[in-house]
Design an enzyme around this catalytic site. Structure first.
Site, short mmCIF file in Angstrom:
data_model
loop_
_atom_site.label_atom_id
_atom_site.label_comp_id
_atom_site.label_asym_id
_atom_site.label_seq_id
_atom_site.Cartn_x
_atom_site.Cartn_y
_atom_site.Cartn_z
N CYS A 232 111.13 -19.35 167.50
CA CYS A 232 112.13 -20.36 167.77
C CYS A 232 112.31 -20.57 169.27
CB CYS A 232 113.46 -19.96 167.14
SG CYS A 232 113.33 -19.52 165.41
N GLY B 258 109.96 -25.22 167.34
CA GLY B 258 110.54 -25.23 166.01
C GLY B 258 111.01 -26.62 165.63
N ASN C 285 115.34 -15.40 168.61
CA ASN C 285 113.91 -15.72 168.54
C ASN C 285 113.16 -14.42 168.34
OD1 ASN C 285 111.30 -16.70 168.83
ND2 ASN C 285 111.40 -16.72 171.07
N GLY C 286 112.44 -14.30 167.24
CA GLY C 286 111.69 -13.09 166.96
C GLY C 286 111.82 -12.67 165.51
N TYR D 107 98.93 -20.48 172.23
CA TYR D 107 99.32 -21.63 171.42
C TYR D 107 100.79 -22.03 171.56
CZ TYR D 107 100.44 -24.41 167.26
OH TYR D 107 100.89 -25.40 166.42
#
Length: 467
Positions: free
Chosen positions: A8, A36, A111-112, A256
């Site tokens: 995210c 996201g 995030n994670g 990416y």
């Protein structure tokens, strides 16, 4: 493995006098939309009162108009853009989360992915806690409040909670009086600090700082807690959990996930991708007429391949800018359908030519197969596919959409079989040992477990055998 796995985008701002906090939140969200596309939310601190606006959808769908709030009294905010994988898609799982408690309310965005989420959740449920989401973010919130009851400050509670958390987590937490940024001790996920004339900004990527006119200060250290007080905009930091273990930045951020104009842990994402293309040209040379990249994250590597090999670089595809990333669509069918309207080949670039096609990675193979077919239909004489990532052979437990081996192309087929399935004349992957060379900063460690199977931290019980 159960639970919701996410990759995210986080953005937080604290400003004493800056007007248009809401506009800054919009800019931050748009800058991180690539991280996201399933849902997004904004939490506001208005004179100490916390409020939340969130929903499923893209930024311009969830927030088609300006936020309605008291601009004079709103001096803090955090925002989150959510990437959903195969987990439950619901508004409740969209972040930030707002948690009210007699020890003080807070909003939290994450995030994670935790690797001990299930054991912590089970313990809380046995103690009578009720969960409203399937996200491990709620588990983190419960753990912080558990320790908040026995500590003097929320920073102390976070320090104690971090001793029990395992896995990847970059967090933004907002209370009535503070904005707090947290990065896990291994630094799996990025989080950086920026400076405004009258305050501070935290973001998953430096490109979001640029979007709001903040100057980049530094990346948070793995294990660091940064705290900004609303009253005087004073910044303090806790390093209790820093330098305890080797850093393990997810290398897929460079390959990416991140935008090429971002700098993560002193590493230029653009330069890292250029470097990966150069390595590919040395490891997997071929006779060809043109090098093209799959937009967007394959383009930089294609430029690197072209420079190293001497084969001219060409623009091979036009991307529909109104179509989101196919990798982060929750369902495989949606990903494949998205490719059909996302990319269109430029026939004059590839017709009758031997083409080197550079993609950032080959995970399941469905997208790559479709892209190769587009080039064949446009008249390419040969297609030589190169991946700027090594073959994906192992699950990721730290926050990307690779939670088992069963759908990974390289786990099911050997190189010749993959070449046949993808309908390419030759196939080459970046070597795993080259991944750590994407940075020219030797002190920064990487997690490349999805390629090597060597995990830097704990994995869920039975995780190493995930199928």
């Amino acid at each position: 493995m159960g639970g919701l796995k996410e990759e995210c985008g986080l953005f937080g701002i604290s400003s004493a006098h800056k007007e248009h906090i809401g506009l800054a939140c919009h800019y931050g969200l748009y800058a991180l939309q690539h991280r996201g596309q399933e849902g997004c939310g904004i939490a506001l601190n208005t004179d100490g009162e916390l409020s939340l606006q969130k929903d499923l959808g893209l930024v311009n769908e969830v927030f088609p108009k300006a936020l309605v709030f008291d601009e004079e009294k709103t001096r803090m905010a955090i925002v989150h853009t959510r990437y959903g994988t195969s987990g439950e898609r619901s508004r409740e799982n969209v972040q930030p989360l707002l948690v009210r408690h007699h020890a003080g309310s807070m909003t939290i965005a994450h995030n994670g992915n935790l690797t001990n989420d299930e054991s912590l959740r089970s313990q809380f449920e046995r103690d009578g806690c009720l969960f409203h989401t399937t996200s491990d973010t709620e588990v983190i919130a419960y753990l912080i409040y558990k320790h908040r009851l026995t500590t003097h400050t929320i920073a102390e509670a976070i320090e104690k909670a971090m001793a029990e958390l395992e896995g990847a987590y970059s967090l933004l937490i907002m209370t009535s009086s503070q904005l707090i940024a947290v990065r896990d001790p291994r630094g799996f996920r990025p989080l950086c600090l920026g400076k405004l004339e009258d305050g501070y900004v935290f973001a998953s990527e430096s490109c979001a700082l640029d979007a709001v006119g903040a100057s980049f200060v530094r990346d948070l250290q793995p294990g660091e807690i940064c705290i900004v007080d609303r009253a005087d905009q004073r910044l303090t930091s806790s390093i209790v959990h820093t330098n305890k273990v080797k850093s393990s930045l997810c290398v897929f951020e460079l390959i990416y996930l991140a935008r090429p104009d971002s700098v993560i842990d002193t590493i230029s994402v653009h330069q890292a991708r250029i470097r990966s293309g150069s390595f590919l040209a040395l490891e997997h040379p071929c006779q060809a007429d043109v090098v093209i990249g799959v937009p967007d994250s394959g383009i930089d590597a294609a430029i690197g391949y072209s420079r190293q090999s001497g084969i001219p670089y060409g623009i091979g595809f036009i991307k529909n800018k109104y179509i989101g990333r196919t990798f982060i669509q929750p369902k495989a069918g949606d990903r494949e359908s998205g490719v059909r309207i996302k990319l269109n080949p430029i026939a004059s670039t590839v017709r009758g030519k031997r083409v080197v096609l550079i993609d950032d990675s080959i995970v399941r193979g469905t997208t790559s197969k479709r892209i190769v077919r587009l080039l064949r239909e446009a008249g390419a004489k040969e297609v030589h596919l190169r991946s700027s990532a090594p073959p994906f052979l192992h699950p990721c437990y730290y926050g990307t959409d690779i939670n088992s081996r069963k759908d990974l192309l390289a786990c099911k087929y050997d190189m010749q079989q993959m070449k046949t399935i993808l309908d390419v004349d030759s196939l080459g992957f970046l070597l795993p040992e080259q991944v750590v060379k994407l940075s020219d900063h030797p002190g920064i460690g990487f997690c490349s477990a999805c390629f090597t199977g060597v995990y830097p931290g704990a994995v869920p019980q039975g995780g190493n055998n995930a199928q």
